[in-house]
Design a protein around this motif. Structure first.
Motif, PDB file in Angstrom:
ATOM      1  N   VAL A  27      -3.103  13.578   3.153  1.00 37.17           N
ATOM      2  CA  VAL A  27      -2.722  13.766   4.365  1.00 37.17           C
ATOM      3  C   VAL A  27      -1.559  13.038   4.886  1.00 37.17           C
ATOM      4  N   LYS A  28      -1.562  11.681   4.681  1.00 34.80           N
ATOM      5  CA  LYS A  28      -0.306  10.958   5.217  1.00 34.80           C
ATOM      6  C   LYS A  28       0.777  10.900   4.369  1.00 34.80           C
ATOM      7  N   GLY A  29       0.656  11.671   3.404  1.00 35.70           N
ATOM      8  CA  GLY A  29       1.866  11.630   2.209  1.00 35.70           C
ATOM      9  C   GLY A  29       1.799  10.560   1.172  1.00 35.70           C
ATOM     10  N   GLU A  30       0.605   9.908   1.292  1.00 33.82           N
ATOM     11  CA  GLU A  30       0.447   8.827   0.293  1.00 33.82           C
ATOM     12  C   GLU A  30       0.113   9.348  -1.264  1.00 33.82           C
ATOM     13  N   GLU A  31       0.722   8.807  -2.228  1.00 35.01           N
ATOM     14  CA  GLU A  31       0.267   9.344  -3.583  1.00 35.01           C
ATOM     15  C   GLU A  31      -1.085   8.833  -3.982  1.00 35.01           C
ATOM     16  N   ILE A  32      -1.930   9.649  -4.329  1.00 32.92           N
ATOM     17  CA  ILE A  32      -3.377   9.086  -4.959  1.00 32.92           C
ATOM     18  C   ILE A  32      -3.486   9.542  -6.143  1.00 32.92           C
ATOM     19  N   TYR A  33      -2.797  10.185  -7.146  1.00 30.26           N
ATOM     20  CA  TYR A  33      -2.769  10.476  -8.236  1.00 30.26           C
ATOM     21  C   TYR A  33      -1.367  10.999  -9.091  1.00 30.26           C
TER      22      TYR A  33
END
Length: 395
Positions: A68-74
């Protein structure tokens, strides 16, 4: 020796001829002014993949997942058809647990994805709402329209009609987008409650040209967007939005006489519905006086013959009046095709005889089809059904 003077008249005549051709060409392009808006990203609820315990997702090509914060997780490549579920309030994608209750799936440029076996463009926003999955598609307006036009009308219809549908659908979507609450996760649904949207399923070359030829052009009245409603068949006269869909009347939604939809199979119709079905459905609107209907009467007819209210008389002498829109919604839009009808009780059934299909406000799609077959251009069609409206290119 003096140089020969060039005659200016032929050049002027030729220029005027070209301009006239542009103005009257059926697949028009308005002059491009300084844009007053940017093409928005539309958020569309995928009803079939929402309020579900699990959904199926497939991606062809590379993709990324963001929180939701726009951080890439995968980052992944070619996701085979995989079940997505919720475990402990977080997403379980196949065998992988992602401890998030909101995930954005972004396919790489050119990559496509499928949700519940339907292919889409854009990005997919997945969220946990009440222990259920909510699926929302996010994509640019013009890409969204590619999935609307052939879903609302046949993609084989004449191009001017498809262009008119593109203008109306764009205007409707932008109006809903601008008035939508920031707290809501989406602005539109993919069903008849907004506009029918089926992703890539009904795209073809005709649809592409209809959207491209009208890119960024919307309908306005008095300088403002309005809700450009449309429907299948008006049966001779469109109706006012006042009382049926809106609280106020404006000229473009006041109704017009339409001689163009007579070839529609819904111009006149008859359907029968068992009383028992109707009574069970009506219980959703409150207690019913009896389990036997004696008569049904449409009330407060407007100039097009459509009713504002519907009165039912029961065998115990008690009558009850319902709002027409509520009654039609409960009975079913395909059973009571419009509010332009008469009803009679016959052999434990209610027989509806009427004309038209849909609410009857705004553009009559079958009428638009006939107008295009008769040689009318898309500009003619939309300005006929929305009198007093103007066309404006805003991106």
């Amino acid at each position: 020796m003096f140089p020969r003077q060039k005659k200016k008249f032929p050049f002027l005549f030729f220029s005027l001829f070209i301009l006239a051709g542009l103005f009257y060409h059926p697949h028009f392009r308005l002059p491009t002014p300084t844009p007053s808006a940017q093409e928005p990203l539309i958020k569309v609820l995928i009803r079939k993949a929402s309020n579900q315990n699990s959904i199926q997702l497939k991606i062809t090509g590379s993709y990324q997942l963001f929180d939701v914060k726009g951080e890439e997780i995968y980052v992944g490549q070619d996701l085979p058809r995989t079940e997505i579920t919720i475990e402990g309030g977080f997403f379980q994608i196949g065998v992988f647990r992602i401890e998030r209750n909101w995930v954005k799936v972004v396919p790489a440029l050119g990559a496509l994805f499928e949700v519940q076996n339907i292919s889409y463009r854009g990005s997919l926003l997945l969220s946990v709402v009440g222990e259920k999955i909510q699926s929302v598609l996010e994509l640019p307006m013009e890409q969204y329209l590619l999935g609307v036009i052939g879903s609302e009308v046949s993609n084989s219809w004449p191009l001017p009609c498809l262009e008119a549908q593109a203008l109306v659908a764009r205007s409707y979507a932008l109006f809903q987008y601008q008035k939508s609450s920031p707290e809501k996760n989406y602005q539109l649904e993919d069903t008849v409650s907004s506009q029918v949207f089926t992703g890539l399923k009904t795209e073809n070359e005709q649809v592409f040209h209809a959207v491209q030829n009208t890119r960024g052009i919307v309908l306005k009245y008095a300088g403002k967007l309005f809700s450009t409603y449309f429907h299948s068949t008006c049966s001779g006269h469109t109706t006012s939005a006042l009382g049926l869909l809106d609280n106020k009347e404006i000229l473009p939604l006041s109704g017009v006489s339409c001689p163009y939809c007579k070839e529609s199979k819904y111009y006149s119709w008859e359907t029968a519905c068992p009383q028992e079905e109707i009574l069970v459905a009506l219980e959703a609107l409150g207690p019913i006086p009896s389990h036997q209907i004696v008569s049904i009467h449409p009330l407060q007819l407007d100039s097009s013959g459509r009713s504002q209210q519907i009165n039912l008389l029961f065998d115990n002498g008690v009558s009850k009046t319902y709002k027409s829109n509520d009654f039609r919604r409960i009975i079913g839009y395909s059973k009571l095709r419009s509010l332009k009808f008469e009803g009679k009780v016959q052999n434990q059934q209610i027989v509806f005889q009427g004309g038209g299909f849909g609410h009857g406000v705004g553009m009559c799609q079958m009428g638009a089809k006939k107008m295009s077959e008769l040689g009318f251009y898309c500009r003619d069609i939309v300005l006929f059904y929305y009198p007093g409206a103007t066309l404006e290119k805003i991106w």
